[in-house]
Scaffold this motif. Structure first.
Motif, PDB file in Angstrom:
ATOM      1  N   THR A  62       0.832  -1.202   0.000  1.00  0.00           N
ATOM      2  CA  THR A  62       0.000   0.000   0.000  1.00  0.00           C
ATOM      3  C   THR A  62       0.870   1.256   0.000  1.00  0.00           C
ATOM      4  O   THR A  62       1.736   1.428   0.855  1.00  0.00           O
ATOM      5  N   GLY A  63       0.669   2.098  -1.015  1.00  0.00           N
ATOM      6  CA  GLY A  63       1.414   3.344  -1.123  1.00  0.00           C
ATOM      7  C   GLY A  63       2.700   3.237  -1.924  1.00  0.00           C
ATOM      8  O   GLY A  63       3.370   4.233  -2.145  1.00  0.00           O
ATOM      9  N   TRP A  64       3.060   2.032  -2.346  1.00  0.00           N
ATOM     10  CA  TRP A  64       4.282   1.826  -3.117  1.00  0.00           C
ATOM     11  C   TRP A  64       3.948   1.307  -4.512  1.00  0.00           C
ATOM     12  O   TRP A  64       2.850   0.825  -4.756  1.00  0.00           O
ATOM     13  N   ARG A  65       4.895   1.359  -5.380  1.00  0.00           N
ATOM     14  CA  ARG A  65       4.737   0.770  -6.710  1.00  0.00           C
ATOM     15  C   ARG A  65       4.739  -0.750  -6.559  1.00  0.00           C
ATOM     16  O   ARG A  65       5.566  -1.315  -5.866  1.00  0.00           O
ATOM     17  N   ARG A  66       3.807  -1.400  -7.226  1.00  0.00           N
ATOM     18  CA  ARG A  66       3.619  -2.849  -7.086  1.00  0.00           C
ATOM     19  C   ARG A  66       3.489  -3.473  -8.466  1.00  0.00           C
ATOM     20  O   ARG A  66       2.733  -3.005  -9.302  1.00  0.00           O
ATOM     21  N   ILE A  67       4.231  -4.546  -8.667  1.00  0.00           N
ATOM     22  CA  ILE A  67       4.180  -5.289  -9.926  1.00  0.00           C
ATOM     23  C   ILE A  67       3.980  -6.753  -9.565  1.00  0.00           C
ATOM     24  O   ILE A  67       4.737  -7.307  -8.753  1.00  0.00           O
ATOM     25  N   GLU A  68       2.957  -7.395 -10.138  1.00  0.00           N
ATOM     26  CA  GLU A  68       2.757  -8.819  -9.882  1.00  0.00           C
ATOM     27  C   GLU A  68       3.351  -9.618 -11.030  1.00  0.00           C
ATOM     28  O   GLU A  68       3.139  -9.283 -12.205  1.00  0.00           O
ATOM     29  N   VAL A  69       4.095 -10.653 -10.699  1.00  0.00           N
ATOM     30  CA  VAL A  69       4.763 -11.485 -11.700  1.00  0.00           C
ATOM     31  C   VAL A  69       4.510 -12.959 -11.391  1.00  0.00           C
ATOM     32  O   VAL A  69       4.197 -13.319 -10.263  1.00  0.00           O
ATOM     33  N   SER A  70       4.654 -13.775 -12.407  1.00  0.00           N
ATOM     34  CA  SER A  70       4.628 -15.225 -12.240  1.00  0.00           C
ATOM     35  C   SER A  70       5.995 -15.737 -12.632  1.00  0.00           C
ATOM     36  O   SER A  70       6.593 -15.264 -13.600  1.00  0.00           O
ATOM     37  N   ARG A  71       6.467 -16.704 -11.871  1.00  0.00           N
ATOM     38  CA  ARG A  71       7.770 -17.288 -12.171  1.00  0.00           C
ATOM     39  C   ARG A  71       7.677 -18.783 -11.955  1.00  0.00           C
ATOM     40  O   ARG A  71       6.862 -19.254 -11.166  1.00  0.00           O
ATOM     41  N   PRO A  72       8.513 -19.537 -12.645  1.00  0.00           N
ATOM     42  CA  PRO A  72       8.503 -20.987 -12.420  1.00  0.00           C
ATOM     43  C   PRO A  72       8.937 -21.300 -11.000  1.00  0.00           C
ATOM     44  O   PRO A  72       9.893 -20.707 -10.496  1.00  0.00           O
ATOM     45  N   GLY A  73       8.202 -22.187 -10.346  1.00  0.00           N
ATOM     46  CA  GLY A  73       8.600 -22.632  -9.018  1.00  0.00           C
ATOM     47  C   GLY A  73       9.568 -23.790  -9.134  1.00  0.00           C
ATOM     48  O   GLY A  73       9.413 -24.654  -9.980  1.00  0.00           O
ATOM     49  N   ASN A  74      10.575 -23.787  -8.304  1.00  0.00           N
ATOM     50  CA  ASN A  74      11.584 -24.850  -8.347  1.00  0.00           C
ATOM     51  C   ASN A  74      11.651 -25.629  -7.048  1.00  0.00           C
ATOM     52  O   ASN A  74      12.655 -26.278  -6.772  1.00  0.00           O
ATOM     53  N   ILE A  75      10.598 -25.586  -6.244  1.00  0.00           N
ATOM     54  CA  ILE A  75      10.624 -26.216  -4.928  1.00  0.00           C
ATOM     55  C   ILE A  75      10.346 -27.716  -5.016  1.00  0.00           C
ATOM     56  O   ILE A  75      10.973 -28.499  -4.349  1.00  0.00           O
ATOM     57  N   ALA A  76       9.389 -28.143  -5.851  1.00  0.00           N
ATOM     58  CA  ALA A  76       9.012 -29.557  -5.935  1.00  0.00           C
ATOM     59  C   ALA A  76      10.186 -30.405  -6.424  1.00  0.00           C
ATOM     60  O   ALA A  76      10.972 -29.993  -7.264  1.00  0.00           O
ATOM     61  N   GLY A  77      10.269 -31.619  -5.882  1.00  0.00           N
ATOM     62  CA  GLY A  77      11.359 -32.516  -6.246  1.00  0.00           C
ATOM     63  C   GLY A  77      11.294 -32.999  -7.684  1.00  0.00           C
ATOM     64  O   GLY A  77      12.311 -33.288  -8.301  1.00  0.00           O
ATOM     65  N   PHE A  78      10.086 -33.118  -8.224  1.00  0.00           N
ATOM     66  CA  PHE A  78       9.922 -33.602  -9.592  1.00  0.00           C
ATOM     67  C   PHE A  78       9.372 -32.481 -10.460  1.00  0.00           C
ATOM     68  O   PHE A  78       8.429 -31.798 -10.084  1.00  0.00           O
ATOM     69  N   LYS A  79       9.964 -32.314 -11.615  1.00  0.00           N
ATOM     70  CA  LYS A  79       9.604 -31.209 -12.508  1.00  0.00           C
ATOM     71  C   LYS A  79       8.104 -31.173 -12.798  1.00  0.00           C
ATOM     72  O   LYS A  79       7.505 -30.102 -12.866  1.00  0.00           O
ATOM     73  N   ALA A  80       7.479 -32.322 -12.956  1.00  0.00           N
ATOM     74  CA  ALA A  80       6.050 -32.386 -13.275  1.00  0.00           C
ATOM     75  C   ALA A  80       5.187 -31.773 -12.176  1.00  0.00           C
ATOM     76  O   ALA A  80       4.068 -31.339 -12.431  1.00  0.00           O
ATOM     77  N   ASN A  81       5.699 -31.714 -10.946  1.00  0.00           N
ATOM     78  CA  ASN A  81       4.931 -31.162  -9.825  1.00  0.00           C
ATOM     79  C   ASN A  81       5.158 -29.670  -9.624  1.00  0.00           C
ATOM     80  O   ASN A  81       4.544 -29.065  -8.757  1.00  0.00           O
ATOM     81  N   ARG A  82       6.047 -29.079 -10.391  1.00  0.00           N
ATOM     82  CA  ARG A  82       6.350 -27.657 -10.229  1.00  0.00           C
ATOM     83  C   ARG A  82       5.283 -26.808 -10.896  1.00  0.00           C
ATOM     84  O   ARG A  82       4.806 -27.120 -11.978  1.00  0.00           O
TER      85      ARG A  82
END
Length: 101
Positions: A70-90
């Motif tokens: 609130t009161g600041w410049r805000r940009i929403e982005v999507s990025r690939p998640g790399n947390i899951a152990g298997f690529k298919a679950n990311r």
């Protein structure tokens, strides 16, 4: 050693996500970063801005990010998640970039 940010500096902040105190990443302890810390972060952002220091904060897209930005410049982005152990679950992770720059 502690360094103090001065006017003209750029500070990047990437805190753990509190998300109403629900842990997102279990490698952190449940009490490492919570809602009270979000208030401290908000005060730090205000102090940096008051001192002419540019900042960038990355945070999970959430109600907390809405309040934090609130009161600041805000940009929403999507990025690939790399947390899951298997690529298919990311999945894509939604994050908010908050800045005074």
């Amino acid at each position: 050693m502690y360094a103090r940010a001065v006017s003209g500096d750029l500070v990047y902040l990437d805190p753990p996500f509190a998300i109403r105190n629900r842990r997102i990443f279990y490698q952190y302890r449940y009490d490492d970063f919570g809602l009270a810390d979000l208030a401290r972060l908000r005060r730090m952002m205000r102090r940096l801005d008051d001192n002419g220091v540019a900042f960038i904060v990355s945070y999970a897209a959430s109600e907390e990010a809405d309040e934090l930005s609130t009161g600041w410049r805000r940009i929403e982005v999507s990025r690939p998640g790399n947390i899951a152990g298997f690529k298919a679950n990311r999945r894509l992770a939604r994050e908010v970039i908050i800045t005074n720059a």
